[in-house]
Design an enzyme around this catalytic site. Structure first.
Site, PDB file in Angstrom:
ATOM      1  N   ASP A 254      -5.055 -16.044 -24.781  1.00  0.00           N
ATOM      2  CA  ASP A 254      -4.589 -14.980 -25.682  1.00  0.00           C
ATOM      3  C   ASP A 254      -5.758 -14.377 -26.473  1.00  0.00           C
ATOM      4  O   ASP A 254      -5.806 -13.153 -26.692  1.00  0.00           O
ATOM      5  CB  ASP A 254      -3.548 -15.547 -26.639  1.00  0.00           C
ATOM      6  CG  ASP A 254      -3.083 -14.517 -27.646  1.00  0.00           C
ATOM      7  OD1 ASP A 254      -2.426 -13.536 -27.234  1.00  0.00           O
ATOM      8  OD2 ASP A 254      -3.377 -14.683 -28.851  1.00  0.00           O
TER       9      ASP A 254
ATOM     10  N   GLU B 260       2.531 -35.388 -23.803  1.00  0.00           N
ATOM     11  CA  GLU B 260       1.911 -34.855 -25.017  1.00  0.00           C
ATOM     12  C   GLU B 260       0.488 -34.367 -24.727  1.00  0.00           C
ATOM     13  O   GLU B 260       0.082 -33.288 -25.193  1.00  0.00           O
ATOM     14  CB  GLU B 260       1.889 -35.930 -26.107  1.00  0.00           C
ATOM     15  CG  GLU B 260       3.199 -36.166 -26.805  1.00  0.00           C
ATOM     16  CD  GLU B 260       4.222 -36.919 -25.959  1.00  0.00           C
ATOM     17  OE1 GLU B 260       5.388 -36.975 -26.365  1.00  0.00           O
ATOM     18  OE2 GLU B 260       3.851 -37.456 -24.875  1.00  0.00           O
TER      19      GLU B 260
ATOM     20  N   CYS C 296      11.592 -35.466 -23.874  1.00  0.00           N
ATOM     21  CA  CYS C 296      10.510 -36.237 -24.494  1.00  0.00           C
ATOM     22  C   CYS C 296      10.984 -36.852 -25.801  1.00  0.00           C
ATOM     23  O   CYS C 296      11.662 -36.191 -26.597  1.00  0.00           O
ATOM     24  CB  CYS C 296       9.292 -35.359 -24.751  1.00  0.00           C
ATOM     25  SG  CYS C 296       8.289 -35.072 -23.287  1.00  0.00           S
ATOM     26  N   HIS C 297      10.597 -38.108 -26.027  1.00  0.00           N
ATOM     27  CA  HIS C 297      10.971 -38.792 -27.264  1.00  0.00           C
ATOM     28  C   HIS C 297       9.989 -38.423 -28.388  1.00  0.00           C
ATOM     29  O   HIS C 297       8.776 -38.356 -28.148  1.00  0.00           O
ATOM     30  CB  HIS C 297      10.925 -40.304 -27.068  1.00  0.00           C
ATOM     31  CG  HIS C 297      11.928 -40.806 -26.078  1.00  0.00           C
ATOM     32  ND1 HIS C 297      11.714 -40.761 -24.721  1.00  0.00           N
ATOM     33  CD2 HIS C 297      13.160 -41.349 -26.249  1.00  0.00           C
ATOM     34  CE1 HIS C 297      12.761 -41.279 -24.096  1.00  0.00           C
ATOM     35  NE2 HIS C 297      13.653 -41.645 -24.994  1.00  0.00           N
TER      36      HIS C 297
END
Length: 304
Positions: free
Chosen positions: A113, A99, A63-64
């Site tokens: 969690d 993203e 990924c950029h």
């Protein structure tokens, strides 16, 4: 990493989602009432998701890094499910699908969690891309099927057969890729009369797009823009402004190109540089979006 240096900046958007499944209504009630021992599930997971969006390139190697201009995370409760939606915007050369999905995944994992001490059967369901906008896939279009075009190579050396043409054939190939099936191809010398006569002849034959290559620089023989300028009845300055800007980001002399673009009555005249690399960059910068002028010209769409 994939090479994106040839791409242009545009507004790109993506929406992704994830589903968190709990096993008991009391878990949902604890989330609503903000009584989960580890804290406010929505706010903690939202913060984690926002960080994940911005850090995507740090953990996914291909990924950029890119500027995140907007990120939003929302929740919807549906019985024993929490549906997480993540929206991301950027103005950049590549999209933000990963993203958005990374943000959805980390948001869901953070919720997992925080909830596992009170619900041993929490699970994360489908993480998926819901939609994306922007970039080449949105702009790409075929040329109108009836559009007639021509490529004209302005070069003394090619006209005298002292050298082979590369740039004209690059343009020809690209126009054909855009759906133009019958594109005329001509080679002429760098002479004002030859350039003007060719433009008039093609326009009279009903050619709607004429792409000239060569003669846009600063040497004494570079006369293509000067020859065509008097023929243009309606200029479109933004086209070559974008082409020069795009080129200047890649090499320092693109600003010296004198290319012009505009209509000679019903025929669009476009002047490209002669160097193959510059031709490729200019085509990348302005096509296929330039084809929109024919939609407007034909009255099928109106845009201010």
């Amino acid at each position: 990493m994939v090479n994106i240096t040839h791409k242009t900046y545009s507004l790109r958007q993506a929406i992704a989602s994830a589903i968190l499944q709990v096993s008991d209504p009391s878990t949902i009630q604890a989330i609503r009432d903000r009584t989960v021992p580890k804290g406010d599930v929505f706010e903690f997971s939202r913060a984690a998701g926002l960080l994940a969006i911005k850090k995507t390139s740090d953990v996914i190697p291909d990924c950029h890094p890119l500027p995140v201009e907007f990120a939003g995370i929302t929740y919807e409760i549906n019985e024993l499910q929490v549906i997480i939606r993540v929206e991301v915007h950027t103005i950049y050369k590549t999209g933000v699908e990963v993203e958005a999905m990374h943000g959805a995944a980390i948001t869901a994992l953070t919720m997992y969690d925080m909830l596992k001490p009170i619900d041993k059967h929490v699970s994360i369901g489908q993480i998926k891309l819901d939609s994306k906008k922007g970039g080449k896939s949105d702009r790409e279009k075929s040329a109108p099927s009836e559009l007639r075009a021509a490529v004209v190579v302005c070069s003394d050396s090619v006209a005298s057969r002292k050298s082979e043409d590369v740039s004209g054939k690059l343009i020809l190939d690209r126009l054909q890729q855009l759906g133009m099936e019958n594109v005329e191809y001509r080679v002429i010398a760098d002479e004002v009369a030859a350039v003007q006569d060719t433009a008039r002849m093609l326009a009279a034959a009903g050619i709607e797009l004429v792409v000239f290559t060569g003669g846009t620089g600063l040497s004494k023989r570079d006369i293509t823009p000067d020859a065509l300028e008097p023929l243009i009845t309606r200029h479109i300055p933004g086209v070559m402004e974008i082409a020069r800007q795009y080129g200047q980001q890649r090499m320092p002399f693109a600003m010296l190109s004198r290319g012009i673009c505009g209509f000679m009555k019903e025929t669009l005249l476009l002047t490209l540089p002669g160097a193959p690399a510059a031709v490729k960059e200019t085509m990348d910068a302005i096509f296929p979006q330039l084809l929109h002028v024919f939609d407007v010209q034909n009255g099928s769409r109106h845009q201010g």
